[in-house]
Design a protein around this motif. Structure first.
Motif, PDB file in Angstrom:
ATOM      1  N   SER A  77       0.694  -1.388  -0.002  1.00 43.87           N
ATOM      2  CA  SER A  77      -0.065   0.055  -0.056  1.00 43.87           C
ATOM      3  C   SER A  77       0.723   1.134  -0.003  1.00 43.87           C
ATOM      4  CB  SER A  77      -0.903   0.066   1.197  1.00 43.87           C
ATOM      5  OG  SER A  77      -0.189  -0.117   2.537  1.00 43.87           O
ATOM      6  N   TRP A  78       0.151   2.425  -0.302  1.00 42.32           N
ATOM      7  CA  TRP A  78       0.848   3.668  -0.468  1.00 42.32           C
ATOM      8  C   TRP A  78       0.099   4.917   0.238  1.00 42.32           C
ATOM      9  CZ3 TRP A  78       5.907   3.991  -1.443  1.00 42.32           C
ATOM     10  CH2 TRP A  78       6.397   5.377  -1.749  1.00 42.32           C
ATOM     11  N   LEU A 136       8.619  -0.631   4.201  1.00 39.66           N
ATOM     12  CA  LEU A 136       9.196  -1.104   2.704  1.00 39.66           C
ATOM     13  C   LEU A 136      10.385  -1.802   3.004  1.00 39.66           C
ATOM     14  CD1 LEU A 136       8.109   2.266   0.935  1.00 39.66           C
ATOM     15  CD2 LEU A 136       6.768   0.159   1.253  1.00 39.66           C
ATOM     16  N   ASP A 137      10.588  -2.837   2.046  1.00 43.61           N
ATOM     17  CA  ASP A 137      11.805  -3.454   1.837  1.00 43.61           C
ATOM     18  C   ASP A 137      12.755  -2.796   0.924  1.00 43.61           C
ATOM     19  OD1 ASP A 137      10.423  -3.697  -0.475  1.00 43.61           O
ATOM     20  OD2 ASP A 137      10.690  -6.023  -0.670  1.00 43.61           O
ATOM     21  N   TYR A 138      13.771  -3.266   0.491  1.00 46.43           N
ATOM     22  CA  TYR A 138      14.899  -2.837  -0.503  1.00 46.43           C
ATOM     23  C   TYR A 138      14.142  -2.152  -1.514  1.00 46.43           C
ATOM     24  CZ  TYR A 138      19.393  -1.969  -2.676  1.00 46.43           C
ATOM     25  OH  TYR A 138      20.207  -1.440  -3.290  1.00 46.43           O
ATOM     26  N   ASP A 139      13.529  -3.083  -2.335  1.00 38.56           N
ATOM     27  CA  ASP A 139      13.243  -2.803  -3.672  1.00 38.56           C
ATOM     28  C   ASP A 139      12.003  -1.883  -3.595  1.00 38.56           C
ATOM     29  OD1 ASP A 139      14.746  -4.605  -4.808  1.00 38.56           O
ATOM     30  OD2 ASP A 139      13.547  -6.067  -4.538  1.00 38.56           O
ATOM     31  N   GLY A 140      10.974  -1.937  -2.414  1.00 40.92           N
ATOM     32  CA  GLY A 140       9.811  -0.978  -2.387  1.00 40.92           C
ATOM     33  C   GLY A 140      10.484   0.327  -2.135  1.00 40.92           C
ATOM     34  N   LYS A 141      11.504   0.273  -1.301  1.00 41.11           N
ATOM     35  CA  LYS A 141      12.179   2.083  -1.120  1.00 41.11           C
ATOM     36  C   LYS A 141      12.399   2.326  -2.514  1.00 41.11           C
ATOM     37  CE  LYS A 141      13.281   1.091   3.632  1.00 41.11           C
ATOM     38  NZ  LYS A 141      14.413   0.923   4.660  1.00 41.11           N
ATOM     39  N   ARG A 142      12.939   1.770  -3.452  1.00 47.10           N
ATOM     40  CA  ARG A 142      13.474   2.159  -4.565  1.00 47.10           C
ATOM     41  C   ARG A 142      12.579   2.117  -5.811  1.00 47.10           C
ATOM     42  NH1 ARG A 142      16.759   0.494  -0.773  1.00 47.10           N
ATOM     43  NH2 ARG A 142      18.934   1.392  -0.644  1.00 47.10           N
ATOM     44  N   ARG A 144      10.224   3.487  -8.157  1.00 52.30           N
ATOM     45  CA  ARG A 144       9.807   4.768  -8.625  1.00 52.30           C
ATOM     46  C   ARG A 144       8.395   4.774  -9.042  1.00 52.30           C
ATOM     47  NH1 ARG A 144      13.284   6.502 -13.580  1.00 52.30           N
ATOM     48  NH2 ARG A 144      14.824   6.187 -12.264  1.00 52.30           N
ATOM     49  N   TRP A 145       7.754   3.664  -9.388  1.00 54.47           N
ATOM     50  CA  TRP A 145       6.411   3.419  -9.523  1.00 54.47           C
ATOM     51  C   TRP A 145       5.642   2.925  -8.579  1.00 54.47           C
ATOM     52  CZ3 TRP A 145       5.109   5.753 -13.992  1.00 54.47           C
ATOM     53  CH2 TRP A 145       6.053   5.714 -15.217  1.00 54.47           C
ATOM     54  N   ASN A 146       6.000   2.982  -7.448  1.00 53.79           N
ATOM     55  CA  ASN A 146       5.356   2.586  -6.201  1.00 53.79           C
ATOM     56  C   ASN A 146       4.228   3.590  -5.960  1.00 53.79           C
ATOM     57  OD1 ASN A 146       4.449   1.188  -4.086  1.00 53.79           O
ATOM     58  ND2 ASN A 146       6.133   1.132  -2.941  1.00 53.79           N
ATOM     59  N   GLY A 147       2.916   3.218  -5.794  1.00 53.56           N
ATOM     60  CA  GLY A 147       1.990   4.160  -5.539  1.00 53.56           C
ATOM     61  C   GLY A 147       1.448   4.808  -6.813  1.00 53.56           C
ATOM     62  N   PHE A 148       1.581   4.582  -7.778  1.00 54.30           N
ATOM     63  CA  PHE A 148       1.180   5.068  -9.117  1.00 54.30           C
ATOM     64  C   PHE A 148      -0.018   4.539  -9.332  1.00 54.30           C
ATOM     65  CE2 PHE A 148       0.782   4.945 -13.805  1.00 54.30           C
ATOM     66  CZ  PHE A 148       0.721   6.254 -14.004  1.00 54.30           C
TER      67      PHE A 148
END
Length: 374
Positions: A77-78, A136-142, A144-148
């Protein structure tokens, strides 16, 4: 000891294990079940089904191939952008002195700095923001499309489609206007005729409006690779549309073969026709004549020279190869070719002759006869 299967087994146990595996692969024995009760495909190799030694697994399993380190608290979630939780009516102690929201301090306030803050005026209190925290894990923090939200892109598409539609409408109106002016000039040198008020008099052919789009029917747009990363270039069709295609000259199935991929027809499609009446005689006709034949001879000379130890390469140094071939032809015309099939006279081969011949400075015969070839 890399896997859990490295435990010591006797020869008899090993033979029984191999027979069991063969029976499982053939479907004669039931498949092996892991610790979770799931069947293991017998065709999976051992280096995948056996866990590494540091996992201390006692039997075959595919659990170590799955994502067994996943965090149960991880969420995709975002943040809920712009969400508000509570709207206060008066200033509260510990709230932001500028806007009056209690969820942040004055230093972190993102609103415009007021001349007199909400602490002193007690007016225009800003609502409290919704505070959220995610693990957030390592990939979730980086990412850029998370929450789009893909639904927001529909507004951009609608805006560009509306712009393109307005542009097409404007261009069509301009073309119609030009056609109307042209018709008015033809009717009375700029004067509008009496029938122009009627709807039937102003009939505009839509084919004429879109005629400009069909002007470049012979142009073929394709991607041309260049050293600068590639650019779109214009390549015109080589065949005139009024000419008959080569594969339509002879519709016989047993006629000359046509390769549609390379658009080539080696043989003559009409071998019995009059040469003066036909304009196409097959691709081989052009391969053995003109510059194509000269280029072929140039390649053959470069290959033969390379085999004889001469440093020459047609693709690496084409100018050098062409210059050497030109010098070779000059020398051949001057001194002849020793590899020809012409037989020399017997007198020249043996070096003996009774004829006496005298030459002048120009190389002409002054006295005597040259022995003729037999």
């Amino acid at each position: 000891m890399a896997t859990a299967s490295a435990a010591f087994k006797s020869r008899e146990d090993h033979r029984k294990q191999m027979e069991l595996e063969e029976a499982r692969k053939a479907g004669l024995a039931p498949a092996e079940v892991d610790e979770d009760g799931k069947e293991i495909n017998p065709h999976i190799p051992q280096y995948m089904s056996y866990a590494p030694w540091y996992l201390k697994a006692n039997q075959r399993s595919l659990k170590h191939q799955r994502k067994w380190k996943s965090d149960p608290n991880y969420t995709k979630s975002w943040y809920d952008r712009g969400a508000k939780t509570f709207q206060a009516d008066k200033y509260r102690k510990g709230a932001c002195e500028n806007c009056g929201a209690i969820t942040h301090t004055t230093k972190l306030c993102m609103e415009r700095p007021r001349k007199k803050g909400a602490r002193w005026t007690n007016m225009h209190i800003a609502p409290d923001e919704k505070i959220e925290s995610f693990e957030l894990d390592y990939d979730g923090k980086r990412d850029r499309w998370n929450g789009f939200d893909a639904a927001t892109y529909a507004h951009i598409i609608e805006r560009y489609e509306a712009r393109d539609e307005a542009r097409r409408k404007y261009l069509k109106e301009q073309q119609i206007k030009k056609l109307e002016e042209k018709n008015n000039k033809q009717n009375g040198e700029g004067e509008i005729s009496e029938d122009d008020d009627d709807d039937d008099a102003l009939k505009v052919d839509e084919a004429k409006v879109d005629e400009s789009k069909q002007m470049d029917f012979a142009r073929v747009e394709k991607r041309v690779r260049t050293t600068g990363g590639g650019s779109t270039g214009t390549v015109r069709n080589l065949r005139i549309r009024e000419d008959t295609a080569k594969y339509l000259l002879n519709l016989d199935v047993n006629s000359a073969y046509y390769d549609p991929k390379t658009r080539s027809m080696r043989e003559d499609p009409l071998p019995d026709a009059d040469p003066n009446d036909k304009f196409y005689g097959g691709d081989n006709k052009y391969r053995v004549s003109g510059q194509a034949l000269e280029f072929k001879q140039l390649n053959i000379h470069a290959w033969e020279a390379l085999e004889k130890g001469q440093d020459i390469h047609m693709q690496a140094a084409p100018s050098q190869a062409e210059l050497l071939y030109k010098n070779f032809k000059v020398i051949k015309e001057k001194y002849g070719n020793a590899a020809t099939e012409e037989q020399l006279p017997k007198e020249l081969l043996l070096g003996q002759s009774e004829n006496q011949v005298e030459y002048n400075r120009a190389g002409r015969v002054v006295r005597g006869d040259i022995p003729s070839k037999e």
